[in-house]
Scaffold this motif. Structure first.
Motif, PDB file in Angstrom:
ATOM      1  N   TYR A 219       0.826  -1.205   0.000  1.00 13.14           N
ATOM      2  CA  TYR A 219       0.000   0.000   0.000  1.00 13.14           C
ATOM      3  C   TYR A 219       0.864   1.261   0.000  1.00 13.14           C
ATOM      4  O   TYR A 219       1.968   1.280   0.572  1.00 13.14           O
ATOM      5  N   LEU A 220       0.350   2.303  -0.627  1.00  9.43           N
ATOM      6  CA  LEU A 220       0.884   3.642  -0.457  1.00  9.43           C
ATOM      7  C   LEU A 220       0.235   4.220   0.794  1.00  9.43           C
ATOM      8  O   LEU A 220      -0.987   4.332   0.858  1.00  9.43           O
TER       9      LEU A 220
ATOM     10  N   GLU B 261      -5.132   8.423  -7.652  1.00 12.61           N
ATOM     11  CA  GLU B 261      -4.051   7.476  -7.368  1.00 12.61           C
ATOM     12  C   GLU B 261      -4.315   6.115  -8.017  1.00 12.61           C
ATOM     13  O   GLU B 261      -5.425   5.578  -7.941  1.00 12.61           O
TER      14      GLU B 261
ATOM     15  N   VAL C 142      -4.127   2.402  -1.749  1.00 14.62           N
ATOM     16  CA  VAL C 142      -3.798   3.458  -0.793  1.00 14.62           C
ATOM     17  C   VAL C 142      -4.418   3.184   0.577  1.00 14.62           C
ATOM     18  O   VAL C 142      -5.521   2.638   0.690  1.00 14.62           O
TER      19      VAL C 142
END
Length: 497
Positions: free
Chosen positions: A313-314, A370, A374
């Motif tokens: 994940y970001l 994005e 996220v």
């Protein structure tokens, strides 16, 4: 020293001791309980007196600072239901850099009037008192400097720190700031807690472990919102219709929801913030529980964010305020966040509070742009006090909540924005929200509303049926969110993608 100087120093010493006794909550304690306070105060006074050569002015300065400590402690007990603690030293500069969060709770006549008079009198005495310390000025200044340098150096050198902490523990500090202030004195308890917390901190940091986080194959968007001063106001009177319609809709559909046991009331948002992300209970932090960002989180830790970053994940933390407040700009990378977004992304002027609806729109836009999976941890600020006395919102709750209700409705509208988002409804995301603490309102002071100090939370996953109420502690919230993620049911189109 001249006789008047000796008399002035002696009188001011007695005044300072009385002030410290009152601040410690035990004005008629035995003399032996004054020894830690006297030892700390004597070192501070003597060092300043030797550095300046003015013993009476130095004594007056420390009396003024002791009076300021008494005012701060009294205000904090009245507003936040807890005393001043050693970690509050980190907030001293924040009083001047972010006054809107502190000064409204102190009467202007006391802070500016009496405070200004005492500071002015101290400055005047420094200007007229002739140097009168024995010995040459060079030797006096050297000894005065050493009285400060040696203890500070010993504090930062591990072997001497261990020795000092061992000596302090012979005084049997409990770690309870109220009790230790009574038995060790306010300054004595500050010194004891500062030494012991630093001595035990590395072991506690090493033991801080969030645990394994398992993510599904589709890696859905995950948003965790810490809502400033949020709780379900419907608890105040269940017979009245609650205006928090968006919150109620999310709670009714949530995978989990319930009361959230938090370790603060009215302020100290970083406690809930750190607990939710780290999974660390107050007992895991020891004395650092009062402000985890003061020193504990100044090194990389194993957290929910760190685990999710490791899983692909970001990780992004967004707080639409000064990024340096509470040192968050240094802390958030240590908590596992790839990016920390502050007030600079919202074009907010100094001291301006960004509305929750603006933050909600930012979250939705960010996730829409994005392409990577996220995890967003959002920390709202718009609902921070003080609030207007009268509410503009038409509701039966308005008379008891005042202007707090107006900003709370902004939080409810933000909940509606996120609940209606594409990332939640079409992309199979997970949306969780909780309150960091209850607001400091007269109706809630000392549990006047008889609802306790807990806040509320929900974890919403549209792919899962509504679940039961589950009351938990705030340090269990991150793991509950990880549990929802582990059991998440990917949408068929997400799997094909």
């Amino acid at each position: 020293m001249p006789g008047w100087t000796i008399a002035a120093v002696s009188g001011l010493a007695i005044v300072a001791l009385v002030i410290l006794r009152i601040t410690g909550g035990r004005p008629f304690r035995p003399l032996r309980n004054d020894l830690p306070d006297v030892a700390v105060a004597l070192i501070l006074w003597l060092s300043l007196a030797l550095l300046t050569g003015r013993p009476a002015s130095s004594a007056l300065l420390w009396v003024v600072l002791a009076a300021g400590l008494l005012l701060a402690d009294h205000t904090k007990r009245e507003v936040l239901r807890e005393p001043i603690v050693f970690a509050d030293a980190s907030e001293l500069l924040l009083v001047f850099t972010h006054p809107r969060f502190y000064l409204p709770y102190v009467h202007p006549a006391v802070f500016y009037g009496i405070g200004g008079l005492l500071v002015g009198a101290t400055a005047w005495l420094f200007s007229v008192e002739p140097p009168s310390m024995p010995g040459g000025p060079v030797l006096s200044r050297l000894i005065g400097a050493l009285l400060l340098i040696v203890p500070i150096a010993a504090y930062f050198w591990r072997p001497s720190l261990n020795v000092m902490a061992g000596v302090i523990r012979r005084l049997r500090p409990t770690g309870d700031p109220v009790e230790d202030a009574k038995t060790l004195g306010m300054l004595g308890s500050f010194a004891a807690h500062t030494l012991c917390s630093r001595q035990e901190r590395p072991a506690r940091q090493a033991a801080c472990s969030f645990g394994i986080v398992t993510v599904p194959a589709d890696k859905p968007p995950v948003v965790l919102v810490q809502a400033e001063s949020f709780f379900d106001i419907g608890r105040l009177d269940p017979s009245l219709p609650s205006p928090l319609t968006e919150y109620q809709a999310c709670r009714a559909q949530a995978w989990r929801h319930g009361r959230l046991d938090v370790d603060s009331w009215g302020a100290n948002t970083t406690r809930s913030e750190f607990a939710a992300i780290s999974g660390a209970a107050p007992s895991d932090l020891g004395l650092d529980r009062f402000n985890p960002y003061y020193s504990f989180a100044r090194r990389p830790l194993d957290t929910l964010a760190a685990r999710m970053r490791r899983a692909g994940y970001l990780t992004v933390c967004v707080h639409p305020y000064d990024r340096r407040f509470y040192g968050r700009h240094k802390v958030m990378p240590n908590l596992g966040f790839d990016h920390f977004i502050g007030g600079e992304a919202f074009d907010s002027r100094r001291g301006q509070l960004v509305p929750d609806e603006v933050l909600g729109a930012w979250i939705n836009d960010f996730i829409a742009r994005e392409t990577r999976p996220v995890f967003v941890f959002a920390i709202t600020v718009a609902n921070h006090g003080p609030w207007a006395a009268q509410a503009e919102t038409d509701s039966p709750f308005a008379p008891m909540l005042g202007g707090y209700l107006d900003s709370l409705m902004g939080t409810d509208r933000m909940i509606g924005q996120l609940a209606a988002s594409r990332w939640l409804n079409e992309d199979g995301g997970i949306f969780a929200l909780y309150g960091d603490h209850q607001p400091s309102l007269p109706v809630l002071l000392n549990d006047g509303a008889h609802i306790g100090a807990s806040t509320d939370y929900f974890i919403l996953d549209r792919t899962r049926p509504a679940g039961p109420r589950d009351d938990i502690r705030v340090d269990q919230l991150g793991r509950a969110l990880a549990g929802c993620l582990k059991e998440h049911i990917p949408l068929p189109d997400r799997l094909r993608g």
